[in-house]
Write a protein that holds these residues in place. Structure first.
Motif, PDB file in Angstrom:
ATOM      1  N   ILE A 142       1.900   4.845   1.261  1.00  0.00           N
ATOM      2  CA  ILE A 142       1.843   5.741   2.417  1.00  0.00           C
ATOM      3  C   ILE A 142       2.497   7.057   1.989  1.00  0.00           C
ATOM      4  O   ILE A 142       3.305   7.094   1.045  1.00  0.00           O
ATOM      5  CB  ILE A 142       2.519   5.138   3.673  1.00  0.00           C
ATOM      6  N   THR A 201      -6.508  -3.096   5.383  1.00  0.00           N
ATOM      7  CA  THR A 201      -6.935  -4.268   6.151  1.00  0.00           C
ATOM      8  C   THR A 201      -6.645  -5.494   5.313  1.00  0.00           C
ATOM      9  O   THR A 201      -6.708  -5.453   4.088  1.00  0.00           O
ATOM     10  CB  THR A 201      -8.438  -4.226   6.479  1.00  0.00           C
ATOM     11  N   PHE A 253      -8.288   8.376   1.493  1.00  0.00           N
ATOM     12  CA  PHE A 253      -7.383   7.576   2.293  1.00  0.00           C
ATOM     13  C   PHE A 253      -8.166   6.496   3.013  1.00  0.00           C
ATOM     14  O   PHE A 253      -9.256   6.741   3.523  1.00  0.00           O
ATOM     15  CB  PHE A 253      -6.658   8.459   3.315  1.00  0.00           C
ATOM     16  N   THR A 254      -7.611   5.316   3.030  1.00  0.00           N
ATOM     17  CA  THR A 254      -8.224   4.217   3.762  1.00  0.00           C
ATOM     18  C   THR A 254      -7.147   3.528   4.576  1.00  0.00           C
ATOM     19  O   THR A 254      -5.964   3.597   4.253  1.00  0.00           O
ATOM     20  CB  THR A 254      -8.869   3.187   2.823  1.00  0.00           C
ATOM     21  N   LYS A 255      -7.568   2.881   5.613  1.00  0.00           N
ATOM     22  CA  LYS A 255      -6.652   2.091   6.412  1.00  0.00           C
ATOM     23  C   LYS A 255      -6.594   0.696   5.796  1.00  0.00           C
ATOM     24  O   LYS A 255      -7.632   0.098   5.504  1.00  0.00           O
ATOM     25  CB  LYS A 255      -7.156   2.023   7.844  1.00  0.00           C
ATOM     26  N   THR A 274       0.842  -1.195   0.000  1.00  0.00           N
ATOM     27  CA  THR A 274       0.000   0.000   0.000  1.00  0.00           C
ATOM     28  C   THR A 274       0.877   1.244   0.000  1.00  0.00           C
ATOM     29  O   THR A 274       2.008   1.231   0.470  1.00  0.00           O
ATOM     30  CB  THR A 274      -0.912   0.049   1.244  1.00  0.00           C
TER      31      THR A 274
END
Length: 132
Positions: free
Chosen positions: A74, A110, A106-108, A72
């Protein structure tokens, strides 16, 4: 007697700023002193560079473009890519604001296990996890 300099010293402004205020007042009156919209600093990346950045983010993972082996994106990695590709240094806060303006969200991250055993997970949640 240098009036703009004295006023600047009193207000904590440089002489040139006070001279600009005086000139605006002399030519336009009080309306010349009204605050307009400040356009802010010009963008660090050109429109073409932003389009290239957007395409790269949509089509690649960091490892695909030779950065730290992550799945991902960052903000620090995006900053590193921008510096490497365009020679432009940007803060992560600046990149965050720019990406919002470019309609990125933006997503976290998982992760889910593809072969997870749902029954074992349910047992864990009910018996093992509940005891802690």
């Amino acid at each position: 007697m240098d009036i703009p300099l004295e006023i600047g010293n009193l207000l904590g402004r440089i002489r040139q700023t006070i001279s600009n205020y005086l000139q605006c007042y002399q030519t336009q009156g009080l309306s010349g002193l009204e605050m307009g919209h400040s356009s802010g600093q010009p963008p660090k990346l050109t429109e073409e560079q932003r389009i290239q950045l957007a395409a790269m983010l949509e089509q690649n993972q960091p490892a695909d473009v030779g950065l730290e082996a992550r799945y991902t994106w960052i903000l620090p990695l995006i900053a590193e890519w921008i510096k490497r590709e365009f020679g432009v240094t940007m803060s992560v806060r600046g990149i965050s604001a720019m990406l919002r303006r470019m309609n990125f969200s933006f997503t976290k991250a998982t992760y889910t296990l593809a072969n997870a055993d749902e029954e074992a997970q349910a047992f864990f949640r009910k018996h093992t996890f509940a005891q802690h």
